[in-house]
Design a protein around this motif. Structure first.
Motif, PDB file in Angstrom:
ATOM      1  N   ALA A 145      25.145  34.407   2.133  1.00 41.87           N
ATOM      2  CA  ALA A 145      25.746  33.252   1.467  1.00 41.87           C
ATOM      3  C   ALA A 145      25.133  33.002   0.095  1.00 41.87           C
ATOM      4  O   ALA A 145      25.837  32.662  -0.859  1.00 41.87           O
ATOM      5  CB  ALA A 145      25.597  32.011   2.346  1.00 41.87           C
ATOM      6  N   GLU A 146      23.812  33.179  -0.016  1.00 42.69           N
ATOM      7  CA  GLU A 146      23.116  32.871  -1.263  1.00 42.69           C
ATOM      8  C   GLU A 146      22.940  34.094  -2.159  1.00 42.69           C
ATOM      9  O   GLU A 146      22.585  33.951  -3.330  1.00 42.69           O
ATOM     10  CB  GLU A 146      21.753  32.246  -0.959  1.00 42.69           C
ATOM     11  N   GLY A 147      23.146  35.285  -1.622  1.00 42.48           N
ATOM     12  CA  GLY A 147      22.999  36.487  -2.433  1.00 42.48           C
ATOM     13  C   GLY A 147      21.582  36.691  -2.921  1.00 42.48           C
ATOM     14  O   GLY A 147      21.361  37.084  -4.074  1.00 42.48           O
ATOM     15  N   ARG A 148      20.607  36.491  -2.051  1.00 45.60           N
ATOM     16  CA  ARG A 148      19.203  36.734  -2.402  1.00 45.60           C
ATOM     17  C   ARG A 148      18.411  36.985  -1.126  1.00 45.60           C
ATOM     18  O   ARG A 148      18.807  36.554  -0.035  1.00 45.60           O
ATOM     19  CB  ARG A 148      18.600  35.564  -3.161  1.00 45.60           C
ATOM     20  N   PRO A 149      17.269  37.679  -1.241  1.00 44.71           N
ATOM     21  CA  PRO A 149      16.451  37.949  -0.054  1.00 44.71           C
ATOM     22  C   PRO A 149      15.907  36.674   0.572  1.00 44.71           C
ATOM     23  O   PRO A 149      15.635  35.680  -0.119  1.00 44.71           O
ATOM     24  CB  PRO A 149      15.308  38.816  -0.601  1.00 44.71           C
ATOM     25  N   VAL A 150      15.739  36.728   1.888  1.00 43.45           N
ATOM     26  CA  VAL A 150      15.154  35.617   2.640  1.00 43.45           C
ATOM     27  C   VAL A 150      13.968  36.154   3.439  1.00 43.45           C
ATOM     28  O   VAL A 150      14.106  37.124   4.191  1.00 43.45           O
ATOM     29  CB  VAL A 150      16.177  34.978   3.600  1.00 43.45           C
ATOM     30  N   LEU A 151      12.806  35.530   3.260  1.00 46.57           N
ATOM     31  CA  LEU A 151      11.616  35.876   4.028  1.00 46.57           C
ATOM     32  C   LEU A 151      11.509  34.949   5.230  1.00 46.57           C
ATOM     33  O   LEU A 151      11.636  33.723   5.084  1.00 46.57           O
ATOM     34  CB  LEU A 151      10.349  35.727   3.184  1.00 46.57           C
ATOM     35  N   VAL A 152      11.281  35.526   6.406  1.00 44.22           N
ATOM     36  CA  VAL A 152      11.005  34.735   7.603  1.00 44.22           C
ATOM     37  C   VAL A 152       9.563  35.004   7.991  1.00 44.22           C
ATOM     38  O   VAL A 152       9.195  36.141   8.324  1.00 44.22           O
ATOM     39  CB  VAL A 152      11.951  35.091   8.757  1.00 44.22           C
ATOM     40  N   LEU A 153       8.728  33.983   7.924  1.00 43.61           N
ATOM     41  CA  LEU A 153       7.296  34.107   8.174  1.00 43.61           C
ATOM     42  C   LEU A 153       7.028  33.796   9.637  1.00 43.61           C
ATOM     43  O   LEU A 153       7.254  32.677  10.114  1.00 43.61           O
ATOM     44  CB  LEU A 153       6.529  33.149   7.259  1.00 43.61           C
ATOM     45  N   LEU A 154       6.534  34.800  10.357  1.00 45.68           N
ATOM     46  CA  LEU A 154       6.398  34.729  11.815  1.00 45.68           C
ATOM     47  C   LEU A 154       4.938  34.865  12.216  1.00 45.68           C
ATOM     48  O   LEU A 154       4.377  35.962  12.212  1.00 45.68           O
ATOM     49  CB  LEU A 154       7.210  35.851  12.468  1.00 45.68           C
ATOM     50  N   PRO A 155       4.264  33.759  12.582  1.00 43.21           N
ATOM     51  CA  PRO A 155       2.865  33.848  13.014  1.00 43.21           C
ATOM     52  C   PRO A 155       2.700  34.795  14.201  1.00 43.21           C
ATOM     53  O   PRO A 155       3.551  34.865  15.091  1.00 43.21           O
ATOM     54  CB  PRO A 155       2.526  32.410  13.396  1.00 43.21           C
ATOM     55  N   VAL A 156       1.591  35.512  14.207  1.00 42.23           N
ATOM     56  CA  VAL A 156       1.347  36.503  15.244  1.00 42.23           C
ATOM     57  C   VAL A 156       1.331  35.877  16.636  1.00 42.23           C
ATOM     58  O   VAL A 156       1.898  36.434  17.590  1.00 42.23           O
ATOM     59  CB  VAL A 156       0.007  37.225  14.975  1.00 42.23           C
ATOM     60  N   ASP A 157       0.702  34.712  16.765  1.00 38.44           N
ATOM     61  CA  ASP A 157       0.628  34.093  18.094  1.00 38.44           C
ATOM     62  C   ASP A 157       1.996  33.633  18.577  1.00 38.44           C
ATOM     63  O   ASP A 157       2.276  33.645  19.780  1.00 38.44           O
ATOM     64  CB  ASP A 157      -0.374  32.931  18.099  1.00 38.44           C
ATOM     65  N   VAL A 158       2.865  33.239  17.656  1.00 41.61           N
ATOM     66  CA  VAL A 158       4.226  32.864  18.055  1.00 41.61           C
ATOM     67  C   VAL A 158       4.989  34.096  18.527  1.00 41.61           C
ATOM     68  O   VAL A 158       5.690  34.050  19.550  1.00 41.61           O
ATOM     69  CB  VAL A 158       4.962  32.184  16.884  1.00 41.61           C
ATOM     70  N   GLN A 159       4.847  35.209  17.826  1.00 37.69           N
ATOM     71  CA  GLN A 159       5.541  36.432  18.231  1.00 37.69           C
ATOM     72  C   GLN A 159       5.175  36.859  19.645  1.00 37.69           C
ATOM     73  O   GLN A 159       6.016  37.357  20.395  1.00 37.69           O
ATOM     74  CB  GLN A 159       5.192  37.579  17.277  1.00 37.69           C
ATOM     75  N   ASP A 160       3.907  36.673  20.014  1.00 36.84           N
ATOM     76  CA  ASP A 160       3.430  37.143  21.312  1.00 36.84           C
ATOM     77  C   ASP A 160       3.589  36.099  22.410  1.00 36.84           C
ATOM     78  O   ASP A 160       3.213  36.330  23.553  1.00 36.84           O
ATOM     79  CB  ASP A 160       1.954  37.551  21.196  1.00 36.84           C
ATOM     80  N   SER A 161       4.164  34.947  22.078  1.00 37.83           N
ATOM     81  CA  SER A 161       4.368  33.879  23.058  1.00 37.83           C
ATOM     82  C   SER A 161       5.587  34.174  23.928  1.00 37.83           C
ATOM     83  O   SER A 161       6.485  34.922  23.526  1.00 37.83           O
ATOM     84  CB  SER A 161       4.578  32.539  22.348  1.00 37.83           C
TER      85      SER A 161
END
Length: 549
Positions: A145-161
């Motif tokens: 929609a915006e025509g630009r990259p989007v970064l999603v910041l994912l904490p390590v402890d959240v990923q492993d939850s």
């Protein structure tokens, strides 16, 4: 138990993501491991700059959202150049970036959001397990929609939850394009076209992405105008006989004369950058310039009439309005016998090849006859770029990926070739790179050899940073711009590719052999080119002596 990382990987697969690129680190190892259990093919890069450039090129050749994943800290900072280029390309790109656990800033951490903002990208930080999948899914939609990259910041402890149990999310309905209303300003544009004697219709990459090329060509037929394209939109009009090719510092002398004669220029989906305008020296000051772009901030200071609307909608509306009007201008008839001269391959030059080094123009013209028709041409940055851009046709703009052009960087060519190879397996990848850019991004040559089914690498090897040598030769910079020869063949063979040194046209027999074998694997040509052949595109545009009117 399903982890958040596994839930994210499954959500990517459910959203139709077919490929992801990345470099594993402590911040994203859980996510990469989870991707291997889905239908998403993970392509391991050697450097994070390469991973981001691969995802950008992937999007540019196949239109799908490019996805890459990196770790935090240096993993993210290493993507900066590629991300900045993707921002300027308006590419749809999602970066899944690991983040430190605990949500607390440590002395070794950086401000990820500030870095993203400085590059022009968006950033979203996930702070709880229940936010992860919705954030990633939203990023896939937002980047388009915006025509630009989007970064999603994912904490390590959240990923492993443990992933929260949620109700299945139904797939988003396929958007149906509503019949557009007549764009504002259509009546004014119709009057301008009616009054023009020499209209020129210019298409940029935005016109291709809007699917407007056929309507723009029809509009040119209706008004008797000529067609042209930006470098990024190379191939947009195919073999249309009324196209004069690239507008910019790579225009042929005949094209420069025709551009300079235009009294009306309608530009669709291009930012009208200084490179397209060649520093303001191409379009005459008395010509009326109309710029059509769906973003107001893209309108150029040179623009006389700005239309903020979709390129396809505007082109269609103008075609509809012109079908019942007076006959088109007679410009085409007056210049028809000169259009063939606008093609670079029709222009002669003095071959400066020696026994040890080949003229880059002779090399590029000879290769044009040997390349597979179904190809994706990828170029790195450097002095050499004018030759393949001028002499190698491509099927369409998706078949031409100029890495680093929007940021004026070098070193992303090998990575771009990987993304192109993965994104369009039906086309042979042909990479043109200089020796400087090749050495800067050498790590991804291994990735290309490992990943691509069919790739031809052409190294324009003048043992120098050619652009700097030619533009700043009056300064004592030789110690930093001129080098000894590099054995690219030895490097390529050590990584598993075939390779050949090219000093004369006869040495291109290696390409014929490669093609006879089905273009299988990667062939690298170390082309020892004459350094003293200077691209005319480094200076002012050269105009044809013929009267353009």
């Amino acid at each position: 138990m399903t982890t958040v990382a596994e839930a994210i990987a499954a959500a990517l697969a459910d959203a139709g993501v077919r490929r992801a690129f990345g470099v594993v680190g402590v911040g994203n190892v859980h996510l990469v491991a989870a991707l291997t259990g889905t239908d998403v093919r993970y392509v391991a890069a050697r450097h994070e700059a390469g991973a981001a450039a691969m995802a950008d090129a992937y999007h540019r050749v196949c239109g799908e959202v490019g996805v890459c994943t990196v770790t935090y800290g240096p993993g993210l900072t290493n993507t900066a150049t590629s991300l900045a280029d993707a921002v300027k390309n308006r590419s749809a790109l999602v970066v899944l970036c690991g983040a430190p656990p605990g949500g607390r800033q440590r002395p070794i951490d950086i401000d990820d959001e500030a870095l993203a903002a400085a590059l022009g990208a968006a950033a979203v930080r996930v702070s709880a397990p229940e936010e992860a999948v919705p954030a990633v899914t939203a990023a896939l939609h937002r980047t388009r929609a915006e025509g630009r990259p989007v970064l999603v910041l994912l904490p390590v402890d959240v990923q492993d939850s443990p992933a929260p149990v949620t109700a299945p999310v139904p797939p988003a309905p396929t958007p149906v394009r509503a019949a557009p209303e007549r764009p504002p300003g259509t009546a004014e544009l119709v009057e301008l076209i009616g009054a023009a004697e020499r209209p020129l219709l210019l298409a940029g990459l935005g016109a291709w992405r809007a699917g407007a090329q056929a309507e723009i060509a029809r509009l040119a037929d209706l008004c008797g105008g000529l067609l042209a394209n930006t470098l990024q939109a190379k191939g947009v009009f195919g073999d249309n006989p009324w196209s004069i090719g690239i507008v910019g510092n790579l225009s042929s002398p005949e094209a420069v004369g025709l551009i300079g004669a235009a009294d009306l220029v309608i530009a669709f989906g291009t930012s009208m950058s200084g490179w397209t305008l060649h520093g303001g020296r191409l379009i005459p000051p008395e010509a009326t310039v109309v710029q059509v772009d769906h973003r107001a901030e893209q309108l150029s200071p040179r623009t006389d009439v700005g239309v903020v609307a979709d390129a396809l909608d505007v082109a269609t509306a103008l075609c509809d309005a012109l079908t019942s009007r007076t006959p088109p201008s007679g410009w085409r008839q007056r210049v028809a016998d000169r259009l063939d001269g606008a093609r670079w391959e029709r222009l002669g030059f003095t071959d400066r090849s020696t026994a040890e080094r080949i003229d880059p123009r002779s090399l590029t013209l000879a290769l044009a006859k040997l390349l597979p028709e179904e190809r994706t041409v990828v170029t790195d940055g450097g002095h050499f770029i004018g030759w393949p851009a001028r002499y190698w046709p491509v099927p369409d703009p998706a078949g031409f990926v100029f890495t680093g052009v929007s940021l004026q960087s070098i070193g992303l060519g090998f990575a771009g070739a990987v993304g192109a190879a993965v994104g369009r397996t039906d086309r042979v990848v042909v990479l043109a790179t200089g020796d400087g850019g090749a050495l800067m991004g050498l790590a991804e040559l291994e990735t290309l050899i490992r990943t691509a089914d069919s790739a031809l690498v052409v190294v324009y090897d003048d043992a120098a940073y050619g652009a700097e040598v030619h533009m700043y030769g009056h300064l004592p910079v030789a110690a930093g711009t001129v080098f000894t020869d590099t054995d690219f063949c030895g490097l390529a063979r050590s990584l598993g590719a075939e390779a050949a040194v090219v000093r004369t046209v006869r040495d291109l027999e290696a390409v014929r052999t490669w093609r006879a074998g089905g273009c299988t694997g990667t062939l690298l040509l170390d082309c020892k080119v004459v350094r003293e052949v200077v691209g005319d595109y480094l200076g002012a545009p050269t105009t044809s002596a013929a009267a353009a009117h």
